[in-house]
Design a protein around this motif. Structure first.
Motif, short mmCIF file in Angstrom:
data_model
loop_
_atom_site.label_atom_id
_atom_site.label_comp_id
_atom_site.label_asym_id
_atom_site.label_seq_id
_atom_site.Cartn_x
_atom_site.Cartn_y
_atom_site.Cartn_z
N SER A 91 0.82 -1.21 0.00
CA SER A 91 0.00 0.00 0.00
C SER A 91 0.85 1.26 0.00
N LEU A 92 0.23 2.38 -0.34
CA LEU A 92 0.91 3.66 -0.24
C LEU A 92 1.22 3.99 1.23
N ALA A 93 0.38 3.53 2.13
CA ALA A 93 0.64 3.74 3.56
C ALA A 93 1.92 3.01 3.97
N GLU A 94 2.13 1.82 3.41
CA GLU A 94 3.36 1.08 3.71
C GLU A 94 4.57 1.82 3.14
N MET A 95 4.40 2.43 1.97
CA MET A 95 5.48 3.22 1.39
C MET A 95 5.76 4.47 2.24
N ALA A 96 4.70 5.00 2.88
CA ALA A 96 4.89 6.12 3.80
C ALA A 96 5.69 5.68 5.02
N ARG A 97 5.48 4.45 5.45
CA ARG A 97 6.27 3.93 6.57
C ARG A 97 7.74 3.77 6.17
N ALA A 116 6.04 14.63 -4.93
CA ALA A 116 5.55 14.93 -6.27
C ALA A 116 4.78 13.74 -6.82
N SER A 117 3.60 14.00 -7.37
CA SER A 117 2.77 12.98 -8.00
C SER A 117 2.47 11.86 -6.99
N MET A 118 2.81 10.59 -7.28
CA MET A 118 2.59 9.54 -6.30
C MET A 118 3.31 9.86 -5.00
N GLY A 119 4.47 10.53 -5.10
CA GLY A 119 5.19 10.93 -3.90
C GLY A 119 4.38 11.87 -3.03
N GLY A 120 3.53 12.69 -3.66
CA GLY A 120 2.64 13.57 -2.90
C GLY A 120 1.57 12.78 -2.17
N MET A 121 1.11 11.68 -2.77
CA MET A 121 0.15 10.81 -2.11
C MET A 121 0.79 10.15 -0.89
N ILE A 122 2.03 9.68 -1.09
CA ILE A 122 2.76 9.06 0.03
C ILE A 122 2.99 10.10 1.13
N ALA A 123 3.32 11.33 0.74
CA ALA A 123 3.56 12.40 1.72
C ALA A 123 2.31 12.67 2.56
N GLN A 124 1.13 12.60 1.93
CA GLN A 124 -0.11 12.77 2.70
C GLN A 124 -0.24 11.67 3.75
N HIS A 125 0.10 10.45 3.38
CA HIS A 125 0.04 9.36 4.34
C HIS A 125 1.04 9.58 5.47
N VAL A 126 2.23 10.10 5.15
CA VAL A 126 3.21 10.39 6.19
C VAL A 126 2.61 11.36 7.20
N ALA A 127 1.95 12.42 6.69
CA ALA A 127 1.35 13.43 7.58
C ALA A 127 0.20 12.86 8.39
N LEU A 128 -0.48 11.85 7.86
CA LEU A 128 -1.58 11.22 8.59
C LEU A 128 -1.07 10.21 9.62
N LEU A 129 -0.02 9.47 9.25
CA LEU A 129 0.51 8.43 10.15
C LEU A 129 1.30 9.02 11.31
N ALA A 130 2.04 10.10 11.04
CA ALA A 130 2.93 10.66 12.07
C ALA A 130 2.89 12.18 12.03
N PRO A 131 1.76 12.79 12.38
CA PRO A 131 1.63 14.25 12.26
C PRO A 131 2.67 15.01 13.08
N GLN A 132 3.13 14.42 14.17
CA GLN A 132 4.09 15.09 15.03
C GLN A 132 5.48 15.17 14.39
#
Length: 292
Positions: A91-97, A116-132
């Motif tokens: 998943s993209l969430a796993e890529m965010a991890r 950027a592009s898919m990287g922006g999608m992954i970045a959103q997951h990073v912000a959701l998984l670890a906002p701090q």
């Protein structure tokens, strides 16, 4: 250098003083860390950032996931269009991890994050998984994952999914990639042909992972619940998007800006789905503005 992040081998390029503001840069579908142009990196370094680029899993010199097989992208596309569940090897969430694992390996508790592009999608997951851990969020030519947002035209979709008759024919792969980049690139800022072809050749010589691209495509198609969570993002956010983007049409940028509280939206006339040199300074200014 190679590091272990989220339990897998990830190739990383880390530039700038260790004490500078860390900026984690996440690239898009099938692209390598070198797709962030060195000139853009130098401008970011000049603004006081420590720039950290990395190859996503299944791309560049990072770990391959060929053992997971090749997904049926035609079936996944139909399932996505029909709002049916899509199965993906990861998943993209796993890529965010993975991205968070890069920060862990470098001993960084917090960083500015740019995708950027898919990287922006992954970045959103990073912000959701670890906002701090996210100081700011810069999203370039990406979307929220909402199925209601218009996607690429059939011409662009067909070009994206096309493959040369002989994938081992280097010249044919270069030509196919060149035609795709021309199709989705910035009409107002076209790269010189010789320069673009050389860039493609250099990238393919470093790595060529078409099966990894298919697995990443499946991860994008399966990522259908992110949009409903974006209101939880608290990091200062800027969305940079080309008004002439044929791969991620501009309504996606407006949708994304509506979903992330307080997000700044910067639309650029004549920009498509690439990073033209003429726009680097403008992108750097937007990213830097959030860090002040």
């Amino acid at each position: 250098m190679q590091i272990s992040a989220n339990g897998i081998a990830i190739e990383v390029d880390d530039q700038g003083p260790p004490t500078a503001e860390p900026l984690l840069m996440i690239m898009g579908l099938g692209m390598q860390l070198t797709a962030w142009p060195e000139g853009l990196v130098q401008q970011l370094l000049a603004q006081g950032f420590r720039v950290i680029r990395f190859d996503n899993r299944d791309a560049g010199l990072s770990q391959s996931f060929d053992q997971l097989g090749v997904p049926n992208i035609g079936l996944a596309s139909v399932q996505h269009l029909l709002h049916l569940p899509v199965r993906s090897p990861y998943s993209l969430a796993e890529m965010a991890r993975d991205a968070l694992g890069v920060l862990d390996a470098l001993g960084l508790q917090k960083a500015h994050v740019c995708g950027a592009s898919m990287g922006g999608m992954i970045a959103q997951h990073v912000a959701l998984l670890a906002p701090q851990r996210v100081k700011s969020l810069s999203l370039i030519m990406t979307n929220s994952g909402a199925r209601s947002v218009p996607g690429p035209s059939m011409r662009v979709r067909s070009a994206l999914l096309s493959r040369p008759p002989n994938p081992r024919d280097f010249a044919a792969v270069v030509e196919r990639t060149y035609q795709l980049f021309r199709l989705i690139g910035s009409p107002a800022y076209p790269a010189p042909e010789a320069e673009l072809r050389e860039r493609i050749k250099s990238s393919l010589r470093r790595s060529n992972r078409p099966r990894g691209v298919l697995r990443q495509l499946a991860a994008i198609a399966a990522d259908t619940h992110r949009a409903g969570q974006l209101s939880r993002i608290k990091a200062p956010t800027i969305i940079i998007h080309g008004e002439a983007d044929p791969l991620v049409p501009v309504p996606a940028a407006h949708d994304l800006a509506r979903r992330i509280p307080g997000a700044q939206l910067e639309l650029i006339a004549g920009m498509g789905h690439d990073l033209p040199e003429e726009l680097w300074a403008r992108m750097v200014a937007g990213i830097s503005r959030l860090a002040r």
